[in-house]
Design an enzyme around this catalytic site. Structure first.
Site, mmCIF file in Angstrom:
data_model
loop_
_atom_site.group_PDB
_atom_site.id
_atom_site.type_symbol
_atom_site.label_atom_id
_atom_site.label_comp_id
_atom_site.label_asym_id
_atom_site.label_seq_id
_atom_site.Cartn_x
_atom_site.Cartn_y
_atom_site.Cartn_z
ATOM 1 N N CYS A 1 -7.548 19.992 19.920
ATOM 2 C CA CYS A 1 -7.260 20.220 21.330
ATOM 3 C C CYS A 1 -6.515 19.020 21.902
ATOM 4 O O CYS A 1 -6.988 18.349 22.834
ATOM 5 C CB CYS A 1 -8.553 20.474 22.092
ATOM 6 S SG CYS A 1 -9.431 21.889 21.428
ATOM 7 N N GLU A 2 -5.414 18.716 21.282
ATOM 8 C CA GLU A 2 -4.532 17.631 21.693
ATOM 9 C C GLU A 2 -3.131 18.143 21.452
ATOM 10 O O GLU A 2 -2.814 18.561 20.334
ATOM 11 C CB GLU A 2 -4.743 16.386 20.809
ATOM 12 C CG GLU A 2 -6.000 15.598 21.080
ATOM 13 C CD GLU A 2 -5.933 14.811 22.372
ATOM 14 O OE1 GLU A 2 -4.801 14.576 22.866
ATOM 15 O OE2 GLU A 2 -6.993 14.448 22.890
ATOM 16 N N GLY B 1 0.840 -1.190 0.000
ATOM 17 C CA GLY B 1 0.000 0.000 0.000
ATOM 18 C C GLY B 1 0.877 1.242 0.000
ATOM 19 O O GLY B 1 0.930 2.008 -0.960
HETATM 20 C C1 LIG Z 1 -1.581 -2.850 6.073
HETATM 21 C C2 LIG Z 1 -1.429 -4.096 5.313
HETATM 22 C C3 LIG Z 1 -0.871 -4.084 4.032
HETATM 23 C C4 LIG Z 1 -0.282 -2.839 3.419
HETATM 24 O O1 LIG Z 1 0.793 -2.402 4.157
HETATM 25 P P1 LIG Z 1 1.730 -1.219 3.612
HETATM 26 O O2 LIG Z 1 2.619 -0.929 4.762
HETATM 27 O O3 LIG Z 1 0.845 -0.093 3.277
HETATM 28 O O4 LIG Z 1 2.457 -1.762 2.433
HETATM 29 C C5 LIG Z 1 -0.841 -5.258 3.330
HETATM 30 N N1 LIG Z 1 -1.322 -6.405 3.852
HETATM 31 C C6 LIG Z 1 -1.861 -6.463 5.077
HETATM 32 C C7 LIG Z 1 -2.379 -7.743 5.580
HETATM 33 C C8 LIG Z 1 -1.933 -5.309 5.855
HETATM 34 O O5 LIG Z 1 -2.468 -5.368 7.076
#
Ligand SMILES: *Cc1c(COP(=O)(O)O)cnc(C)c1O
Length: 416
Positions: A341-342, A274
């Site tokens: 407010c943190e 991601g």
């Molecule tokens: C969060 C997650 C991802 C993506 O992680 P990145 O750090 O954004 O690459 C992929 N697979 C699982 C199971 C996740 O929980």
């Protein structure tokens, strides 16, 4: 050195600002596509290589559509993420459903869409069978537990809630096989935001070894291993992005040694990255509302941790520049804050920056993953808009900013 320059001119930004009020997230389509193509090219030796974009990182259908058009699938972990994928037209084995603590309804939807189901626990085998029938193809998530010579960055998999133990993995695949499952995949994810290629190669080696053992022991054939996400990005200018060619070469050597030599080819390799797919190509654009000089110097932005939570949540570094002042000396030291407010609502603490004036436009880098997505409404903060800078230089709004009506939408004033 990581490139911390903007993918648009100052004039272009002025144009955008005349149309869209700050704060907003701006994504760079060209950057996203070029990165996707680099990844695909580096792994073109893999039979049916596939990246499933982790939807949670940037859950916007326009971004998912870009991924889809690059040949990527979607990694989902909840019903709304599955529904988003469906709406984008991503279905079947282009969806990887990697969830945990999963409600029955979500397994049902994943089955309906024909998603590849990645089981988080051995007890999910009967649960899935009971609620949604077992699929023809199943994948299990491995948790290797205490790693030899445990590493501070890898952390402690034995304290992570995810995945099967090694023994459970052998037992789980045996059960699946005996229940008639015909096709198999193996998954793990043990690192997060990791820039060190060696760890990702090590993960691949571990999975390749396991595929060898499981295949031999159980007489089943694996179609793929999924290395998960966790590929890091250079948040700091002095850091270096992962070189996909180097990563690919390391994994390829392991593949030759452990898969091809054992006659286990063709085995596909999958990822569900991601952060590395969109993180560097998203910018949070904000305007300076106030300057404050007390025991420290503060810059008050119109964005807050509700727009980008990582600095407040993990003390994460995000690079910051002031538009038009990129080349000035950074001879002032500021805490760059939002209005929550943190007291941890700070994008940066003691950050050297050029002298800032009220009205300046501040850009916060690497906000394209786990940025907008982690937003929240605490303190009555409304989520900001998302804009897409297209390859042809045009800008489209791909999500409008929330309004007070959105915020009130779930409240019932009529019974007050
Ligand atoms: C969060 C997650 C991802 C993506 O992680 P990145 O750090 O954004 O690459 C992929 N697979 C699982 C199971 C996740 O929980």
């Amino acid at each position: 050195m990581a490139d911390k320059t903007l993918p648009f001119s100052r004039q272009k930004l002025e144009e955008i600002l005349s149309k869209y009020p700050t704060p907003f997230h701006l994504y760079d389509e060209k950057g996203i596509r070029e990165n996707a193509r680099r990844l695909k090219k580096a792994f073109s030796w893999v039979p049916d290589f596939r990246e499933y974009f982790a939807v949670k990182a940037c859950p916007n259908p326009h971004i998912m559509r870009i991924m889809q058009s690059e040949g990527f699938g979607a990694d989902c972990s909840s019903l709304p993420e599955l529904l988003l994928s469906q709406r984008v037209g991503i279905r079947g084995d282009m969806i990887m459903f990697t969830s945990n603590d999963t409600p029955a309804q979500e397994f049902l939807k994943a089955r309906e869409l024909g998603a590849v189901i990645n089981l988080d626990d051995i007890s999910h085998i009967p649960f899935l069978e009971q609620h949604a029938r077992l699929p023809e193809l199943a994948c299990c998530r491995y948790n290797p537990g205490p790693l030899r010579g445990g590493n501070a960055i890898i952390g402690k998999p034995e304290e992570a809630k995810y995945g099967f133990t090694r023994d459970q993995l052998f037992e789980g695949y045996r059960i699946l096989r005996d229940k008639g499952v015909k096709r198999f995949g193996l998954h793990t994810m043990i690192v997060s935001n990791e820039l060190n290629v060696a760890y990702h190669v090590e993960t691949a080696r571990m999975l390749f070894d396991l595929v060898g053992e499981l295949s031999k022991d159980l007489g089943i054939r694996f179609e793929f291993v999924n290395l998960g996400g966790g590929f890091g990005i250079p948040y700091k200018p002095e850091q270096q992005a992962i070189d996909y060619e180097v990563l690919s070469r390391g994994i390829r050597d392991a593949y030759e040694e452990k898969i091809r030599a054992r006659g286990l080819h063709p085995l596909s390799i999958r990822m569900e990255s991601g952060r590395a797919m969109t993180g560097p190509y998203g910018y949070l654009v904000s305007r300076v509302l106030h300057l404050k000089d007390t025991y420290k110097k503060y810059v008050g932005l119109d964005a807050s941790m509700a727009n980008l939570m990582r600095p407040a949540l993990y003390g994460a570094y995000h690079h910051i520049t002031v538009v038009g002042k990129e080349d000035r000396v950074r001879d002032h030291v500021y805490d760059v804050t939002g209005s929550l407010c943190e007291n941890n609502d700070k994008f940066a603490i003691d950050r050297p920056l050029p002298e800032i004036e009220i009205g300046d436009i501040v850009v916060i880098y690497d906000a394209g993953a786990h940025g907008w997505a982690m937003g929240f409404n605490y303190n009555g903060k409304l989520r900001s808009a998302e804009l897409l800078l297209r390859e042809d230089g045009s800008v489209v709004q791909i999500r409008r900013a929330e309004t007070v009506d959105d915020y009130f939408a779930t409240l019932d004033f009529s019974s007050l």
